[in-house]
Scaffold this motif. Structure first.
Motif, PDB file in Angstrom:
ATOM      1  N   GLY A  22       8.049   7.291   4.125  1.00 46.47           N
ATOM      2  CA  GLY A  22       8.207   7.060   2.872  1.00 46.47           C
ATOM      3  C   GLY A  22       8.681   5.608   2.477  1.00 46.47           C
ATOM      4  N   PHE A  23       8.473   5.265   1.350  1.00 50.34           N
ATOM      5  CA  PHE A  23       8.606   3.736   0.801  1.00 50.34           C
ATOM      6  C   PHE A  23      10.199   4.120   0.357  1.00 50.34           C
ATOM      7  N   VAL A  24      10.783   3.004   0.841  1.00 50.12           N
ATOM      8  CA  VAL A  24      12.189   2.766   0.086  1.00 50.12           C
ATOM      9  C   VAL A  24      12.261   1.685  -0.668  1.00 50.12           C
ATOM     10  N   ARG A  25      11.991   0.352  -0.180  1.00 49.76           N
ATOM     11  CA  ARG A  25      11.910  -0.626  -0.896  1.00 49.76           C
ATOM     12  C   ARG A  25      11.403  -1.758  -0.109  1.00 49.76           C
ATOM     13  N   LYS A  26      11.122  -2.723  -0.683  1.00 49.15           N
ATOM     14  CA  LYS A  26      10.450  -3.932  -0.250  1.00 49.15           C
ATOM     15  C   LYS A  26      11.812  -4.909  -0.105  1.00 49.15           C
TER      16      LYS A  26
ATOM     17  N   ASP B  82       1.044  -1.188   0.022  1.00 48.41           N
ATOM     18  CA  ASP B  82       0.086   0.048  -0.060  1.00 48.41           C
ATOM     19  C   ASP B  82       0.948   1.199   0.116  1.00 48.41           C
ATOM     20  N   LEU B  83       1.966   1.213   0.775  1.00 46.97           N
ATOM     21  CA  LEU B  83       2.970   2.324   0.894  1.00 46.97           C
ATOM     22  C   LEU B  83       3.406   2.685  -0.617  1.00 46.97           C
ATOM     23  N   GLU B  84       3.872   1.389  -1.324  1.00 49.64           N
ATOM     24  CA  GLU B  84       4.502   1.857  -2.554  1.00 49.64           C
ATOM     25  C   GLU B  84       3.653   1.948  -3.519  1.00 49.64           C
ATOM     26  N   ALA B  85       2.331   1.990  -3.396  1.00 46.00           N
ATOM     27  CA  ALA B  85       1.217   2.220  -4.285  1.00 46.00           C
ATOM     28  C   ALA B  85       0.594   3.796  -3.990  1.00 46.00           C
ATOM     29  N   ARG B  86       1.170   4.310  -3.228  1.00 42.80           N
ATOM     30  CA  ARG B  86       0.788   5.800  -2.865  1.00 42.80           C
ATOM     31  C   ARG B  86       1.402   6.306  -3.800  1.00 42.80           C
ATOM     32  N   PRO B  87       0.678   7.505  -4.244  1.00 41.56           N
ATOM     33  CA  PRO B  87       1.244   8.479  -5.362  1.00 41.56           C
ATOM     34  C   PRO B  87       2.448   9.063  -5.067  1.00 41.56           C
ATOM     35  N   GLU B  88       2.788   9.674  -3.983  1.00 38.30           N
ATOM     36  CA  GLU B  88       3.980  10.108  -3.484  1.00 38.30           C
ATOM     37  C   GLU B  88       4.775   9.148  -2.575  1.00 38.30           C
ATOM     38  N   GLN B  89       4.339   7.876  -2.430  1.00 36.89           N
ATOM     39  CA  GLN B  89       4.926   6.686  -1.702  1.00 36.89           C
ATOM     40  C   GLN B  89       5.160   7.102  -0.356  1.00 36.89           C
ATOM     41  N   ARG B  90       4.440   7.937   0.165  1.00 36.74           N
ATOM     42  CA  ARG B  90       4.633   8.248   1.652  1.00 36.74           C
ATOM     43  C   ARG B  90       3.116   8.266   2.301  1.00 36.74           C
ATOM     44  N   GLU B  91       3.131   8.114   3.477  1.00 36.79           N
ATOM     45  CA  GLU B  91       1.848   8.117   4.305  1.00 36.79           C
ATOM     46  C   GLU B  91       2.050   8.547   5.740  1.00 36.79           C
ATOM     47  N   PRO B  92       1.073   9.397   6.174  1.00 39.22           N
ATOM     48  CA  PRO B  92       1.082   9.822   7.585  1.00 39.22           C
ATOM     49  C   PRO B  92       0.701   8.505   8.516  1.00 39.22           C
ATOM     50  N   TRP B  93       1.689   8.237   9.582  1.00 36.66           N
ATOM     51  CA  TRP B  93       1.680   6.949  10.325  1.00 36.66           C
ATOM     52  C   TRP B  93       0.404   7.456  11.444  1.00 36.66           C
ATOM     53  N   ASP B  94      -0.716   7.486  10.896  1.00 35.48           N
ATOM     54  CA  ASP B  94      -1.580   7.931  12.139  1.00 35.48           C
ATOM     55  C   ASP B  94      -2.168   6.843  12.803  1.00 35.48           C
TER      56      ASP B  94
END
Length: 156
Positions: free
Chosen positions: A103-107, A17-29
């Motif tokens: 932010g996504f780095v890699r799997k 899901d993180l990789e698929a985000r448009p900016e490959q980042r997500e608030p850790w809410d």
DNA sequence: GCCAACGTTGGC
DNA sequence: GCCAACGTTGGC
């Protein structure tokens, strides 16, 4: 640079899901634990590295690498009465809960499973493998990070 | 400030 | 689905 491990239930939010985000980042809410909050609010720095851990799933383990992608800021989901993580005791004037963007780095090339981490005597001090541990965010030492990265290169 | 009750986490 | 472990809550 510091290292961390962050847990997520893949049914809720996975490394994919993180990789698929448009900016490959997500608030850790949604973190509602003081110790975990304090790590994000007081200790995390931009570019710190994160082990992305999948919990509560068929094969619990580390599935990816992420990084801290923002400074800490108030967890906005606490202010929204319709949000699952709403907390009436937190308000914008005096926020109780904080988060960082991740932010996504890699799997990882393969899952580094909880079972194999538990079986490694060198990782006995790692909080994740300690009995009864429920912390969703925990620090990882440079040495532990190295050992885990070395594990990734071996076959499972 | 103690501590029982309760809710949640998360492996199995 | 079970249940052990643990954090939080609230009565006193």
């Amino acid at each position: 640079m510091a290292y961390w491990l962050m847990k997520s239930e893949p049914e809720e939010f996975s490394i994919d899901d993180l990789e698929a985000r448009p900016e490959q980042r997500e608030p850790w809410d949604g973190v509602r634990n003081y110790q975990a909050r304090n790590f994000m609010r007081d200790q995390m720095k931009l570019k710190d590295r994160i082990l992305f851990y999948h919990s509560n799933c068929e094969v619990p383990g580390i599935y990816g690498i992420a990084e801290v992608a923002s400074a800490a800021y108030p967890d906005f989901t606490a202010f929204d009465p319709k949000d699952k993580h709403f907390d009436p005791k937190s308000d914008p004037e005096n926020p109780r809960w904080f988060l960082v963007d991740v932010g996504f780095v890699r799997k990882t090339k393969r899952p580094i499973t909880l079972a194999e981490l538990k079986a490694d005597p060198k990782l006995a001090a790692f909080p994740l493998v300690r009995r009864g541990n429920r912390l969703s965010i925990m620090p990882v030492t440079a040495e532990q990070w190295k050992m885990i990265m070395a594990r990734e290169k071996r076959s499972a």
